[in-house]
Write a protein that holds these residues in place. Structure first.
Motif, PDB file in Angstrom:
ATOM      1  N   LYS A  72       0.828  -1.204   0.000  1.00  0.00           N
ATOM      2  CA  LYS A  72       0.000   0.000   0.000  1.00  0.00           C
ATOM      3  C   LYS A  72       0.861   1.253   0.000  1.00  0.00           C
ATOM      4  O   LYS A  72       0.486   2.276  -0.563  1.00  0.00           O
ATOM      5  N   ASN A  73       2.001   1.172   0.653  1.00  0.00           N
ATOM      6  CA  ASN A  73       2.904   2.314   0.740  1.00  0.00           C
ATOM      7  C   ASN A  73       4.344   1.846   0.624  1.00  0.00           C
ATOM      8  O   ASN A  73       4.690   0.739   1.039  1.00  0.00           O
ATOM      9  N   GLY A  74       5.174   2.700   0.066  1.00  0.00           N
ATOM     10  CA  GLY A  74       6.596   2.417   0.023  1.00  0.00           C
ATOM     11  C   GLY A  74       6.984   1.405  -1.033  1.00  0.00           C
ATOM     12  O   GLY A  74       6.193   1.027  -1.897  1.00  0.00           O
ATOM     13  N   GLY A 127       6.001  -1.217  -5.705  1.00  0.00           N
ATOM     14  CA  GLY A 127       5.630  -0.049  -4.922  1.00  0.00           C
ATOM     15  C   GLY A 127       6.202   1.204  -5.528  1.00  0.00           C
ATOM     16  O   GLY A 127       6.709   1.203  -6.651  1.00  0.00           O
ATOM     17  N   GLU A 141       8.707   4.630  -4.807  1.00  0.00           N
ATOM     18  CA  GLU A 141       9.707   5.309  -3.992  1.00  0.00           C
ATOM     19  C   GLU A 141       9.916   6.705  -4.551  1.00  0.00           C
ATOM     20  O   GLU A 141      10.310   6.877  -5.705  1.00  0.00           O
ATOM     21  N   GLN A 142       9.628   7.724  -3.766  1.00  0.00           N
ATOM     22  CA  GLN A 142       9.802   9.104  -4.202  1.00  0.00           C
ATOM     23  C   GLN A 142      11.274   9.478  -4.165  1.00  0.00           C
ATOM     24  O   GLN A 142      11.973   9.207  -3.205  1.00  0.00           O
TER      25      GLN A 142
END
Length: 265
Positions: free
Chosen positions: A189-191, A240, A242-243
């Motif tokens: 969901k994140n990362g 996922g 990654e910014q």
């Protein structure tokens, strides 16, 4: 393409403390970059199967896989992305474990490549060769276990979320094994998470409680030791978003903030 592969090969070969951080301008000729901690490694993103810089390992027997040094490259990638030791201690990856979510190489799990959500919705096809299986503690056995875990879903080294577990696989017929834990798609969901497939040779048939395994953090090394499993095959991908730390400069170069994981070693 050869230049990009050379960049990655040199970066993988260098010890972590001496890897060079590549600036965005340095990687401008390339399609994408990947990050490992604070390190950026330039790679090209193939757009067609024929653009891949390495052999198609999907068709290699174990003998040819090792002759091509595919097992060595796989271990190097697993160390680079910390699959060793986060999931398992380092072991000889001499069985060519092929995990494919579709018919092309873009849909094949390949030493830490990046896969999209829609690609991993359904269970992959898993194959492996049984030629030249190295001798070991379980050499007498012809049954195998396949496990898929997410080591980034649980805090603490060795702790992971179990996504798939098949035991009592006869010879190399994965479809004939017992699915103790049914496949659940590996996408966070994140990362950015790693999703790791490990193949073990069993020393005896296993009877396991899937519900109990699904409800608790899964420690693959302890599980293998408890049930007499010998690790021989490995494959892993990443999924996922990654910014990047420098989004403005990234936007100017047209490079997406999603890190595409592909190592053409």
């Amino acid at each position: 393409m050869a230049l990009a592969a050379a960049f990655v090969r040199r970066a993988m070969a260098m010890p972590p403390a001496t890897r060079t951080t590549l600036s965005r301008r340095t990687v401008a000729p390339f399609n994408r970059f990947v990050r490992h901690g604070t390190t950026s490694v330039a790679v090209e993103v193939p757009t067609r199967d024929e653009d891949f810089v390495s052999l198609d390992t999907r068709v290699l027997s174990n003998k040819h896989f090792m002759a091509y040094k595919g097992n060595k490259r796989l271990r190097q990638s697993a160390e680079f992305w910390k699959v060793f030791p986060d999931v398992l201690p380092r072991f000889p990856t001499n069985v060519n474990l092929v995990v494919s979510y579709g018919p092309t190489r873009h849909e094949t799990v390949y030493r830490g490549n990046y896969l999209e959500m829609h690609q991993v919705d359904t269970a992959p096809s898993v194959t492996f060769s049984t030629d030249t299986i190295p001798k070991g503690a379980n050499s007498h056995s012809s049954h195998w276990t396949l496990a898929m875990v997410d080591p980034d879903a649980q805090p603490g080294q060795g702790q992971a979320q179990l996504h798939w577990l098949i035991v009592n696989i006869p010879e190399n017929d994965v479809g004939a094994g017992n699915a103790v834990v049914e496949y659940s798609a590996g996408y966070p969901k994140n990362g950015l998470h790693r999703y790791v497939f490990a193949l073990f040779r069993q020393d005896q048939p296993l009877m396991l409680d899937g519900a109990a395994l699904s409800d608790t953090p899964f420690h693959m090394e302890s599980f293998a030791a408890q049930h007499g499993l010998e690790p021989l095959g490995l494959s892993f991908y990443q999924a996922g978003v990654e910014q990047d730390e420098d989004e403005n400069e990234q936007d100017e170069t047209g490079i997406s903030s999603t890190a595409y994981r592909y190592a053409g070693l």
